[in-house]
Design a protein around this motif. Structure first.
Motif, PDB file in Angstrom:
ATOM      1  N   ALA A 169      39.473 -22.480 -23.217  1.00 32.97           N
ATOM      2  CA  ALA A 169      40.230 -23.597 -23.766  1.00 32.97           C
ATOM      3  C   ALA A 169      40.245 -24.781 -22.801  1.00 32.97           C
ATOM      4  CB  ALA A 169      41.655 -23.162 -24.086  1.00 32.97           C
ATOM      5  N   ALA A 170      40.451 -24.495 -21.514  1.00 32.63           N
ATOM      6  CA  ALA A 170      40.495 -25.561 -20.509  1.00 32.63           C
ATOM      7  C   ALA A 170      39.163 -26.294 -20.403  1.00 32.63           C
ATOM      8  CB  ALA A 170      40.887 -24.987 -19.153  1.00 32.63           C
ATOM      9  N   GLU A 171      38.069 -25.589 -20.692  1.00 35.73           N
ATOM     10  CA  GLU A 171      36.746 -26.221 -20.667  1.00 35.73           C
ATOM     11  C   GLU A 171      36.497 -27.085 -21.900  1.00 35.73           C
ATOM     12  OE1 GLU A 171      33.979 -25.749 -18.047  1.00 35.73           O
ATOM     13  OE2 GLU A 171      36.030 -25.724 -17.250  1.00 35.73           O
ATOM     14  N   GLY A 172      37.400 -27.023 -22.877  1.00 38.58           N
ATOM     15  CA  GLY A 172      37.283 -27.874 -24.053  1.00 38.58           C
ATOM     16  C   GLY A 172      36.460 -27.305 -25.192  1.00 38.58           C
ATOM     17  N   PHE A 173      36.200 -25.999 -25.170  1.00 38.35           N
ATOM     18  CA  PHE A 173      35.435 -25.397 -26.263  1.00 38.35           C
ATOM     19  C   PHE A 173      36.295 -25.354 -27.523  1.00 38.35           C
ATOM     20  CE2 PHE A 173      32.928 -23.862 -22.695  1.00 38.35           C
ATOM     21  CZ  PHE A 173      31.630 -23.974 -23.187  1.00 38.35           C
ATOM     22  N   PRO A 174      35.698 -25.592 -28.689  1.00 34.20           N
ATOM     23  CA  PRO A 174      36.470 -25.636 -29.930  1.00 34.20           C
ATOM     24  C   PRO A 174      36.915 -24.263 -30.397  1.00 34.20           C
ATOM     25  CG  PRO A 174      34.137 -25.870 -30.408  1.00 34.20           C
ATOM     26  CD  PRO A 174      34.262 -25.906 -28.906  1.00 34.20           C
ATOM     27  N   ALA A 175      37.896 -24.252 -31.276  1.00 35.49           N
ATOM     28  CA  ALA A 175      38.369 -23.005 -31.874  1.00 35.49           C
ATOM     29  C   ALA A 175      37.214 -22.297 -32.562  1.00 35.49           C
ATOM     30  CB  ALA A 175      39.474 -23.302 -32.886  1.00 35.49           C
ATOM     31  N   GLY A 176      37.203 -20.969 -32.445  1.00 38.72           N
ATOM     32  CA  GLY A 176      36.133 -20.186 -33.048  1.00 38.72           C
ATOM     33  C   GLY A 176      34.950 -19.940 -32.148  1.00 38.72           C
ATOM     34  N   THR A 177      34.951 -20.527 -30.936  1.00 38.60           N
ATOM     35  CA  THR A 177      33.874 -20.292 -29.964  1.00 38.60           C
ATOM     36  C   THR A 177      33.805 -18.804 -29.618  1.00 38.60           C
ATOM     37  OG1 THR A 177      33.949 -22.504 -28.991  1.00 38.60           O
ATOM     38  CG2 THR A 177      33.165 -20.727 -27.563  1.00 38.60           C
ATOM     39  N   VAL A 178      32.589 -18.276 -29.514  1.00 43.56           N
ATOM     40  CA  VAL A 178      32.391 -16.887 -29.094  1.00 43.56           C
ATOM     41  C   VAL A 178      32.366 -16.814 -27.575  1.00 43.56           C
ATOM     42  CG1 VAL A 178      30.869 -14.865 -29.171  1.00 43.56           C
ATOM     43  CG2 VAL A 178      31.083 -16.353 -31.186  1.00 43.56           C
ATOM     44  N   VAL A 179      33.187 -15.940 -26.998  1.00 46.05           N
ATOM     45  CA  VAL A 179      33.196 -15.689 -25.555  1.00 46.05           C
ATOM     46  C   VAL A 179      32.631 -14.288 -25.342  1.00 46.05           C
ATOM     47  CG1 VAL A 179      34.561 -15.606 -23.448  1.00 46.05           C
ATOM     48  CG2 VAL A 179      35.267 -17.107 -25.345  1.00 46.05           C
ATOM     49  N   TYR A 180      31.508 -14.189 -24.613  1.00 43.91           N
ATOM     50  CA  TYR A 180      30.831 -12.914 -24.408  1.00 43.91           C
ATOM     51  C   TYR A 180      31.333 -12.230 -23.140  1.00 43.91           C
ATOM     52  CZ  TYR A 180      27.456 -14.520 -27.919  1.00 43.91           C
ATOM     53  OH  TYR A 180      26.863 -14.961 -29.080  1.00 43.91           O
ATOM     54  N   LEU A 181      31.916 -11.043 -23.304  1.00 48.14           N
ATOM     55  CA  LEU A 181      32.279 -10.217 -22.159  1.00 48.14           C
ATOM     56  C   LEU A 181      31.014  -9.531 -21.651  1.00 48.14           C
ATOM     57  CD1 LEU A 181      34.399  -8.809 -20.329  1.00 48.14           C
ATOM     58  CD2 LEU A 181      34.577  -7.049 -22.108  1.00 48.14           C
ATOM     59  N   ASP A 182      30.649  -9.786 -20.410  1.00 46.38           N
ATOM     60  CA  ASP A 182      29.446  -9.204 -19.803  1.00 46.38           C
ATOM     61  C   ASP A 182      29.769  -7.799 -19.298  1.00 46.38           C
ATOM     62  OD1 ASP A 182      27.477  -8.438 -17.852  1.00 46.38           O
ATOM     63  OD2 ASP A 182      26.897 -10.519 -17.596  1.00 46.38           O
ATOM     64  N   ILE A 183      29.143  -6.786 -19.935  1.00 44.71           N
ATOM     65  CA  ILE A 183      29.282  -5.395 -19.510  1.00 44.71           C
ATOM     66  C   ILE A 183      27.912  -4.920 -19.042  1.00 44.71           C
ATOM     67  CG2 ILE A 183      29.919  -3.048 -20.179  1.00 44.71           C
ATOM     68  CD1 ILE A 183      31.637  -4.248 -22.397  1.00 44.71           C
ATOM     69  N   GLU A 184      27.782  -4.651 -17.757  1.00 45.34           N
ATOM     70  CA  GLU A 184      26.489  -4.273 -17.204  1.00 45.34           C
ATOM     71  C   GLU A 184      26.143  -2.817 -17.526  1.00 45.34           C
ATOM     72  OE1 GLU A 184      24.242  -6.335 -15.554  1.00 45.34           O
ATOM     73  OE2 GLU A 184      25.584  -7.914 -16.292  1.00 45.34           O
ATOM     74  N   HIS A 185      24.887  -2.461 -17.289  1.00 44.98           N
ATOM     75  CA  HIS A 185      24.370  -1.136 -17.642  1.00 44.98           C
ATOM     76  C   HIS A 185      25.160  -0.011 -16.977  1.00 44.98           C
ATOM     77  CE1 HIS A 185      21.659   2.375 -16.886  1.00 44.98           C
ATOM     78  NE2 HIS A 185      21.515   2.240 -18.189  1.00 44.98           N
TER      79      HIS A 185
END
Length: 292
Positions: A169-185
């Motif tokens: 939100a602080a970066e200004g991305f609009p509502a509905g933006t996908v945030v990818y949680l990075d889960i390594e192998h």
């Protein structure tokens, strides 16, 4: 994770691969008939380089956008959204959360992240430099460790999700933006990881401003997809998260119909329009994988 030029992401066929860069990529359609090449690299390459790489100077349409996170402490991408979108780049927002190792990935990186120790300007930093940096001695002594398998808990998943959506939100991305949680192998997925990522997904859903996505290795993708589906069901939410899968085959051969973003070439230096970046190569079914 897969390594170097020897591993071909068939979705982005490469005709030449050397230490001096890659040229003449020939995108092959992803399942569904559309193909949108992208890349990710841990340290922001700089405005001039990103301008130089704008399509058609390079084949890439979008780029990974790393939020400062528990296992990615470098802040160099922060504050660049307006600049990049104004240039015309699509974005994929990444949040590197807790992992099953104590900040130690399966690549060799410095014990303490030090920007001054990065390679010379004529040798771009590795695509994964700065990711999952081991705790410093001061952190260990103070107990303020931010990246550790000991933090794989339901409570930490909730805390990290709040951190992720607050920064998005602080970066200004609009509502509905996908945030990818990075889960390594992972060779095995412990119950603690299952609790962590499910809590993360549920907190993003509860917040309501953004959509949860998951970056995951193909070896873990099916199990984590099912875990995310259960997390949605427990929240009485329809659908599931958006998946970005690290692969070693053509997307249509992997068998994950739920994926819409794929990664398959890691840490390869490419030069376009006179500018070099060490990147991980990706391809997506959309031109901006985080767009609402």
């Amino acid at each position: 994770m897969l390594r170097g030029c020897a591993v071909a992401l068939v979705a982005l066929s490469i005709s030449a691969c050397t230490e001096h860069g890659i040229t003449n990529p020939n995108p092959i359609p992803t399942p569904g008939g559309s193909s949108h090449p992208g890349f990710d690299t841990s340290i922001y390459p700089g405005d001039a380089t990103m301008t130089a790489w704008l399509k058609p100077s390079s084949p890439y349409e979008w780029v990974g956008y790393y939020l400062q996170a528990p296992c990615h402490r470098d802040p160099s991408w922060m504050g660049r959204r307006v600049t990049l979108t104004s240039m015309g780049w699509g974005l994929a927002v990444l949040f590197v959360g807790q992992q099953t190792f104590d900040g130690l990935p399966d690549i060799e990186i410095p014990f303490v992240f030090d920007r001054s120790a990065l390679p010379r300007s004529d040798s771009p930093p590795l695509a994964r430099a700065g990711i999952m940096i081991p705790p410093t001695q001061a952190e260990l002594l103070s107990g303020a460790v931010t990246c550790s398998r000991t933090l794989l808990t339901t409570e930490q998943g909730t805390t990290d999700a709040i951190d992720a959506v607050t920064k998005t939100a602080a970066e200004g991305f609009p509502a509905g933006t996908v945030v990818y949680l990075d889960i390594e192998h992972m060779d095995l997925i412990p119950a603690s990881m299952d609790a962590y990522y499910r809590a993360w997904v549920q907190q993003v859903l509860a917040d309501g401003r953004f959509r949860p996505g998951i970056y995951v290795h193909k070896a873990n993708a099916a199990v984590i997809y099912e875990g995310v589906r259960r997390a949605y069901a427990d929240m009485n939410a329809t659908g599931t998260g958006v998946f970005w899968v690290s692969i070693d085959k053509s997307p249509d051969q992997v068998g994950f119909a739920f994926a819409s973003v794929w990664q398959g070439i890691l840490e390869v230096t490419q030069t376009w329009n006179g500018a070099s970046i060490n990147i991980d190569v990706d391809v997506a079914a959309m031109s901006s994988p985080s767009s609402p």
